[in-house]
Design a protein around this motif. Structure first.
Motif, PDB file in Angstrom:
ATOM      1  N   LYS A 101       0.826  -1.203   0.000  1.00  0.00           N
ATOM      2  CA  LYS A 101       0.000   0.000   0.000  1.00  0.00           C
ATOM      3  C   LYS A 101       0.860   1.253   0.000  1.00  0.00           C
ATOM      4  O   LYS A 101       0.581   2.211  -0.728  1.00  0.00           O
TER       5      LYS A 101
ATOM      6  N   ALA B 245       1.003   4.045  -3.017  1.00  0.00           N
ATOM      7  CA  ALA B 245       0.725   5.462  -2.769  1.00  0.00           C
ATOM      8  C   ALA B 245       1.896   6.333  -3.206  1.00  0.00           C
ATOM      9  O   ALA B 245       1.700   7.399  -3.816  1.00  0.00           O
TER      10      ALA B 245
ATOM     11  N   PHE C 214       1.783   9.151  -6.242  1.00  0.00           N
ATOM     12  CA  PHE C 214       2.105  10.554  -5.947  1.00  0.00           C
ATOM     13  C   PHE C 214       3.247  11.057  -6.832  1.00  0.00           C
ATOM     14  O   PHE C 214       3.170  12.144  -7.412  1.00  0.00           O
TER      15      PHE C 214
ATOM     16  N   ALA D 195      -3.455  12.550  -5.687  1.00  0.00           N
ATOM     17  CA  ALA D 195      -2.953  11.192  -5.436  1.00  0.00           C
ATOM     18  C   ALA D 195      -3.900  10.350  -4.578  1.00  0.00           C
ATOM     19  O   ALA D 195      -4.108   9.170  -4.880  1.00  0.00           O
ATOM     20  N   PRO D 196      -4.515  10.887  -3.490  1.00  0.00           N
ATOM     21  CA  PRO D 196      -5.438  10.034  -2.705  1.00  0.00           C
ATOM     22  C   PRO D 196      -6.621   9.517  -3.518  1.00  0.00           C
ATOM     23  O   PRO D 196      -7.033   8.366  -3.367  1.00  0.00           O
TER      24      PRO D 196
ATOM     25  N   TYR E  62      -5.372   6.865  -5.791  1.00  0.00           N
ATOM     26  CA  TYR E  62      -5.058   5.658  -5.011  1.00  0.00           C
ATOM     27  C   TYR E  62      -6.310   4.818  -4.777  1.00  0.00           C
ATOM     28  O   TYR E  62      -6.288   3.591  -4.934  1.00  0.00           O
TER      29      TYR E  62
ATOM     30  N   ARG F 178      -6.436   1.073  -6.399  1.00  0.00           N
ATOM     31  CA  ARG F 178      -6.050   0.093  -5.387  1.00  0.00           C
ATOM     32  C   ARG F 178      -6.477  -1.327  -5.768  1.00  0.00           C
ATOM     33  O   ARG F 178      -5.685  -2.268  -5.696  1.00  0.00           O
TER      34      ARG F 178
END
Length: 268
Positions: free
Chosen positions: A45, A49, A53, A73-74, A77, A81
């Protein structure tokens, strides 16, 4: 060999078997859980991430001359994922298949010297450990299976359980051969020897096909990154030439549209 403590009262070979059993249990949990889609370890993870980023930040600097794209980026993600988990699970299955091919080669060599299945499994575990080291996925599994066989489990049952955990067709085929010999009372060693030869040839042919397709994928990846290299070259040699791409509204819109088309083609 013996001391006064209860733990050390066991023979040395029994302690070694227990150590192998613990390593095998960790491997069983690893293969079983990691092959499930959507399951990533903490390390994976964090790596995902960081990659997202860095990638978005580089894209923002390269095509839009801004660092703000990294703030997305979040969101990226959360969107990527599950896909990343699928890719990692597929890579693990491919690694298990490669190791299983070497296990089949080791089986063939062991059976040619009149070894039994239990001895062949032990030699295969040692063989693939020398090749793949601590990163091997099948070596701890084989040790766990041998521990269970030594405590009364059947070879066919253990291979069937491994096939269920890994969900790999070739391992299922070997388990089916073992189960058939157990139920029909056939020569298990001879049948597994023949099955090992057939499976080895099949895996070798598939490996050649994958090698050919990997070259084409590498060529496609090289073509897809060429625009980025061209822009980097122009920014270093003639920054004034591409300045309108960053400073004007029309330039930003064209860059965005070209990126959307390129990403859309790669997704298809």
């Amino acid at each position: 060999i013996y001391t006064l403590s209860l733990h050390d009262a066991l023979p040395i070979y029994e302690l070694r078997r227990r150590s192998a059993h613990k390593d095998g249990q960790r491997a069983v949990r690893g293969v079983q859980s990691r092959n499930e889609v959507g399951d990533l370890s903490r390390k994976e993870k964090a790596q995902l991430a960081a990659i997202i980023f860095i990638f978005l930040t580089c894209i923002g600097l390269l095509f839009y001359d801004t660092l703000l794209l990294g703030a997305a980026a979040p969101i990226a993600y959360m969107m990527l994922r599950k896909r990343a988990a699928e890719v990692l699970a597929d890579r693990r299955k491919k690694k298990i298949r490669r190791e299983f091919k070497d296990v089949m080669y080791s089986f063939s060599a062991s059976f040619s010297t009149d070894r039994g299945i239990r001895e062949a499994m032990e030699e295969a575990a040692t063989y693939i450990t020398k090749i793949y080291g601590k990163e091997s996925l099948l070596a701890p599994e084989l040790r766990e299976m041998m521990f269970r066989i030594d405590t009364g489990a059947s070879e066919a049952g253990e291979w069937s359980a491994l096939a269920g955990r890994c969900e790999i067709e070739d391992i299922s085929d070997l388990a089916a051969v073992l189960t058939g010999c157990r139920d029909a009372g056939g020569d298990m060693t001879r049948a597994v020897d023949r099955a090992a030869g057939v499976i080895s040839e099949k895996l070798a042919a598939e490996e050649e096909i994958r090698a050919g397709s990997a070259q084409k994928k590498a060529e496609g990846a090289l073509i897809s990154v060429m625009p980025a290299f061209i822009i980097i070259f122009l920014r270093l040699t003639s920054p004034d030439y591409i300045e309108p791409m960053y400073r004007t509204l029309a330039g930003r819109v064209k860059v965005r549209r070209s990126e959307e088309r390129r990403v859309g083609k790669e997704c298809r």
